[in-house]
Design a protein around this motif. Structure first.
Motif, PDB file in Angstrom:
ATOM      1  N   PRO A  55      46.446  41.636  36.841  1.00  0.00           N
ATOM      2  CA  PRO A  55      44.857  41.369  36.820  1.00  0.00           C
ATOM      3  C   PRO A  55      44.763  39.863  36.939  1.00  0.00           C
ATOM      4  O   PRO A  55      44.016  39.265  37.938  1.00  0.00           O
ATOM      5  CB  PRO A  55      44.508  41.899  35.713  1.00  0.00           C
ATOM      6  N   ARG A  56      45.531  39.113  36.054  1.00  0.00           N
ATOM      7  CA  ARG A  56      45.094  37.635  36.484  1.00  0.00           C
ATOM      8  C   ARG A  56      45.519  36.897  37.487  1.00  0.00           C
ATOM      9  O   ARG A  56      44.734  36.234  38.048  1.00  0.00           O
ATOM     10  CB  ARG A  56      45.880  36.835  34.950  1.00  0.00           C
ATOM     11  N   ALA A  57      46.691  37.346  37.942  1.00  0.00           N
ATOM     12  CA  ALA A  57      46.952  36.798  39.217  1.00  0.00           C
ATOM     13  C   ALA A  57      46.188  37.324  40.397  1.00  0.00           C
ATOM     14  O   ALA A  57      46.124  36.452  41.158  1.00  0.00           O
ATOM     15  CB  ALA A  57      48.814  37.202  39.721  1.00  0.00           C
ATOM     16  N   ALA A  58      45.998  38.378  40.339  1.00  0.00           N
ATOM     17  CA  ALA A  58      44.938  39.118  41.219  1.00  0.00           C
ATOM     18  C   ALA A  58      43.632  38.302  41.396  1.00  0.00           C
ATOM     19  O   ALA A  58      43.062  37.857  42.339  1.00  0.00           O
ATOM     20  CB  ALA A  58      44.916  40.547  41.166  1.00  0.00           C
ATOM     21  N   LEU A  59      43.153  37.904  40.055  1.00  0.00           N
ATOM     22  CA  LEU A  59      41.768  37.354  40.442  1.00  0.00           C
ATOM     23  C   LEU A  59      42.031  36.010  40.752  1.00  0.00           C
ATOM     24  O   LEU A  59      41.063  35.280  41.328  1.00  0.00           O
ATOM     25  CB  LEU A  59      41.443  37.177  38.559  1.00  0.00           C
TER      26      LEU A  59
END
Length: 424
Positions: free
Chosen positions: A140-144
């Motif tokens: 999630p964090r890398a995707a955001l």
């Protein structure tokens, strides 16, 4: 054969109450390679892939229409083809890719897209399917973070195409990207919760099945203990009492002693038949000839009658066809009640009365013995063996029936068991 297997299962033993039964670990959807893919996820991926190629193709067509013959045109065409090939290779080489391979593939796709957007800003809208790819591929964090970078390139490219500052071009792409990312992450978390619920349901179902097996084993053990008590144990108790009585009068009254021995021999013969039948299928031996419960109770009364106790039998009403378990229970209840009369009541006469009514069958066992104070319906038995009245009550309860006891010290006792017929 079912009862033989039940005897074997009880003999071998089962898990204790509360003990967890080991079983295969439930699979988590999406993580086990044997789990079938989600059809909705495949459908969404197909839509996103189609949208990517439509946007890529329309962007290339727009560039060729707006900028024919420019020196950068070969580069734009080459980069478009490369981007298309890289995008196609993603599902092919990444059926079960490692995290590093996914990261390398996505980095190459994004790098080629960034270069082509710098050369031709109209390709910026190809970022829309890349949002989905990043959110689906990365944590999630890398995707955001990737969505934020792609959105920034889209904003810069749109402002460059507009040639002037436009607030809608500055704020609309970030707002749209935020909404899309939030909805996607929310759906992912909901899917994860659903998978957890499914795993819990599977686990609960397996634990419930194991609990039911344990309860079935314990119920079968209790049933077998009552069967043994009502047949072998009672027969051995009667033999002991008769042999002790014969021993006491052996010298003074040999004829009476021989009568006691012959009665004990008869009980022994019947007990042997019961034991053989018990091992075979746990059905009462008196019911094996198909004569019905009335005939079995009459034979029981004759067998239990001797010089010390006279047992009479009487039947009332028209006997309907009874299920085997009802007939067996009535016979066992009568055996248990007469065993209590012989051992505790010090009675001279006992009577078995079987009454067939329209909706129930009633068995009454009466004696003229010393009587007693009946225990409460919920009270625990206080006898040494602990199986007499509680076992009778349990048998009646298993068939939806009731047990009623009327007695008082010095006034004999009447035990009445009523079993409904419509529920059988």
């Amino acid at each position: 054969m079912r009862d033989v297997r039940a005897v074997r299962a009880v003999r071998e033993g089962g898990p204790a109450v509360g003990q967890r039964t080991p079983g295969p670990t439930p699979r988590t959807p999406g993580l086990d390679p044997r789990t079938p893919p989600d059809p909705d996820a495949r459908w969404l991926a197909a839509v996103m892939h189609t949208a990517f190629f439509l946007l890529l193709g329309s962007s290339l067509a727009r560039f060729l229409m707006r900028h024919p013959g420019e020196p950068r045109t070969p580069w734009i065409i080459a980069l478009s083809v490369s981007l298309a090939l890289l995008y196609v290779l993603g599902p092919t080489v990444g059926a079960r890719p490692t995290a590093l391979r996914r990261l390398i593939w996505l980095s190459l796709v994004v790098a080629v897209w960034v270069v082509i957007v710098i050369l031709a800003p109209s390709f910026a809208w190809c970022a829309v399917p890349l949002f989905y790819t990043g959110l689906r591929t990365l944590p999630p964090r890398a995707a955001l973070f990737l969505v934020a970078v792609l959105t920034a390139f889209v904003v810069v490219a749109q402002l460059k195409l507009a040639g002037a500052f436009d607030p809608i071009l500055l704020f609309a792409p970030p707002a749209w990207a935020a909404v899309a990312a939030a909805v996607f992450l929310y759906m992912q978390r909901q899917a994860a919760r659903q998978r957890e619920l499914i795993d819990d349901l599977i686990r609960t179902r397996r634990e419930l099945a194991a609990t039911e097996r344990r309860e079935g084993t314990l119920a079968e053990r209790q049933r077998l203990s009552m069967e043994i008590h009502d047949t072998l144990a009672q027969g051995l108790s009667s033999q002991q009492m008769l042999l002790q009585a014969a021993d006491r009068v052996w010298d003074t009254d040999p004829a009476k002693a021989r009568t006691h021995v012959r009665t004990a021999e008869s009980i022994t013969e019947h007990g042997l038949a019961e034991a053989r039948r018990f091992v075979h299928d746990l059905a009462p031996a008196d019911l094996a000839d198909g004569g019905g419960v009335a005939q079995a109770l009459r034979a029981l009364a004759e067998r239990e009658s001797d010089a010390g106790l006279t047992v009479r039998f009487h039947a009332e009403g028209t006997p309907p066809p009874l299920p085997d378990r009802v007939s067996s229970a009535l016979l066992r209840i009568a055996q248990g009640a007469l065993a209590n009369v012989r051992e505790h009541a010090d009675a001279n006469t006992a009577a078995l009365t079987l009454t067939f009514l329209d909706d129930q069958v009633v068995l009454d066992v009466a004696d003229d013995g010393r009587g007693f104070t009946p225990p409460s319906a919920t009270g625990a038995g206080t006898g040494v063996r602990g199986h007499g009245l509680p076992a009778i009550r349990a048998r009646a309860h298993q068939l939806g029936g009731t047990l009623t006891i009327e007695s008082a010290p010095g006034e004999g006792a009447v035990l009445s068991v009523s079993i409904p017929l419509e529920t059988q």
